[in-house]
Design an enzyme around this catalytic site. Structure first.
Site, PDB file in Angstrom:
ATOM      1  N   GLU A  85      36.156  36.336  41.529  1.00  0.00           N
ATOM      2  CA  GLU A  85      37.098  35.623  40.669  1.00  0.00           C
ATOM      3  C   GLU A  85      37.351  36.374  39.362  1.00  0.00           C
ATOM      4  O   GLU A  85      38.479  36.443  38.878  1.00  0.00           O
ATOM      5  CB  GLU A  85      36.593  34.209  40.384  1.00  0.00           C
ATOM      6  CG  GLU A  85      36.776  33.238  41.537  1.00  0.00           C
ATOM      7  CD  GLU A  85      38.238  32.895  41.789  1.00  0.00           C
ATOM      8  OE1 GLU A  85      39.098  33.209  40.936  1.00  0.00           O
ATOM      9  OE2 GLU A  85      38.527  32.306  42.848  1.00  0.00           O
ATOM     10  N   GLU A 115      39.621  39.280  40.175  1.00  0.00           N
ATOM     11  CA  GLU A 115      40.985  38.858  40.477  1.00  0.00           C
ATOM     12  C   GLU A 115      41.747  38.455  39.218  1.00  0.00           C
ATOM     13  O   GLU A 115      42.923  38.767  39.068  1.00  0.00           O
ATOM     14  CB  GLU A 115      40.965  37.701  41.468  1.00  0.00           C
ATOM     15  CG  GLU A 115      40.558  38.095  42.879  1.00  0.00           C
ATOM     16  CD  GLU A 115      40.531  36.923  43.830  1.00  0.00           C
ATOM     17  OE1 GLU A 115      40.263  37.141  45.038  1.00  0.00           O
ATOM     18  OE2 GLU A 115      40.762  35.774  43.392  1.00  0.00           O
ATOM     19  N   GLU A 116      41.090  37.740  38.317  1.00  0.00           N
ATOM     20  CA  GLU A 116      41.778  37.206  37.143  1.00  0.00           C
ATOM     21  C   GLU A 116      41.921  38.213  36.015  1.00  0.00           C
ATOM     22  O   GLU A 116      42.904  38.166  35.268  1.00  0.00           O
ATOM     23  CB  GLU A 116      41.061  35.960  36.634  1.00  0.00           C
ATOM     24  CG  GLU A 116      41.154  34.767  37.585  1.00  0.00           C
ATOM     25  CD  GLU A 116      40.680  33.476  36.941  1.00  0.00           C
ATOM     26  OE1 GLU A 116      40.338  33.480  35.740  1.00  0.00           O
ATOM     27  OE2 GLU A 116      40.665  32.447  37.639  1.00  0.00           O
TER      28      GLU A 116
END
Length: 211
Positions: free
Chosen positions: A88, A91-92
């Site tokens: 995460e 990805e962010e």
């Protein structure tokens, strides 16, 4: 429908099948219910300058509020919590990280799709520092002094966020110890992760429980 007339009842559905069940023994029905929880993660990532990695979201309840928050996301089916946290963040923000430990977790109910929700606050160590934000969901991302993050009015005015912030701050000052992950093998032969307090790791692993 014929199946319901024969005593079957709906249990759950997935993209490739629909499950119906029927309890045959003449005792109380003990068939387990469908999965009841969704699992999410929040990632506390801090560099050597006591700056934390934070984002502003384009959508959801934080949209247009100007709130800086930790990267968060949902654990995929078949994915370990430690791997989900690393994924995460990447990805962010584009930042590479290494999972360190679970700092805390909370359980809530009647959340997404009326299911219960398990949310794990994870500490990660940055392996890179250049930010390349995800443009679809993330409005902005940056490294922010941890004290500045904790001083945000939204954080101060919401007990849950404030408590998580205090836990993360305590961790930065070595006054708190969470649960690190250890890859192990279950009775079925599958590889899984056990999370426990690493302060006592050496003592635990040296114990002889054969007697």
């Amino acid at each position: 429908m014929f199946v319901f007339q024969e005593g079957f009842k709906y249990h759950h559905a997935e993209p490739d099948y629909l499950m119906l069940v029927k309890w045959i023994p003449e005792i109380a029905d003990t068939l387990p219910a469908n999965a009841s929880h969704r699992v999410g993660i929040g990632a506390f990532v801090m560099n050597d300058n006591r700056e934390v990695l934070v984002v502003q979201e384009k959508n959801g309840k934080f949209k247009d509020l100007g709130v800086w928050k930790y990267p968060t996301g949902v654990v995929n089916e078949g994915e370990d919590i430690c791997d989900a946290a690393v994924r995460e963040v990447k990805e962010e923000t584009g930042v590479d990280t290494e999972f360190v430990e679970v700092l805390a977790f909370r359980q809530s109910h009647m959340s997404f799709f009326n299911k219960s929700d398990m949310f794990f606050v994870c500490m990660l160590k940055p392996q890179s520092f250049e930010i390349q934000k995800q443009v679809v969901e993330i409005a902005d991302a940056k490294w922010m002094p941890v004290a500045e993050y904790a001083a945000q009015p939204f954080i101060q005015n919401h007990e849950l966020f404030s408590l998580v912030s205090k836990i993360c701050l305590a961790k930065t000052d070595s006054n708190y110890s969470g649960f690190s992950g250890r890859a192990t093998t279950s009775s079925s032969g599958k590889t899984t992760h056990l999370y426990f307090n690493h302060q006592y790791c050496d003592n635990i692993l040296s114990l002889d429980i054969s007697h």
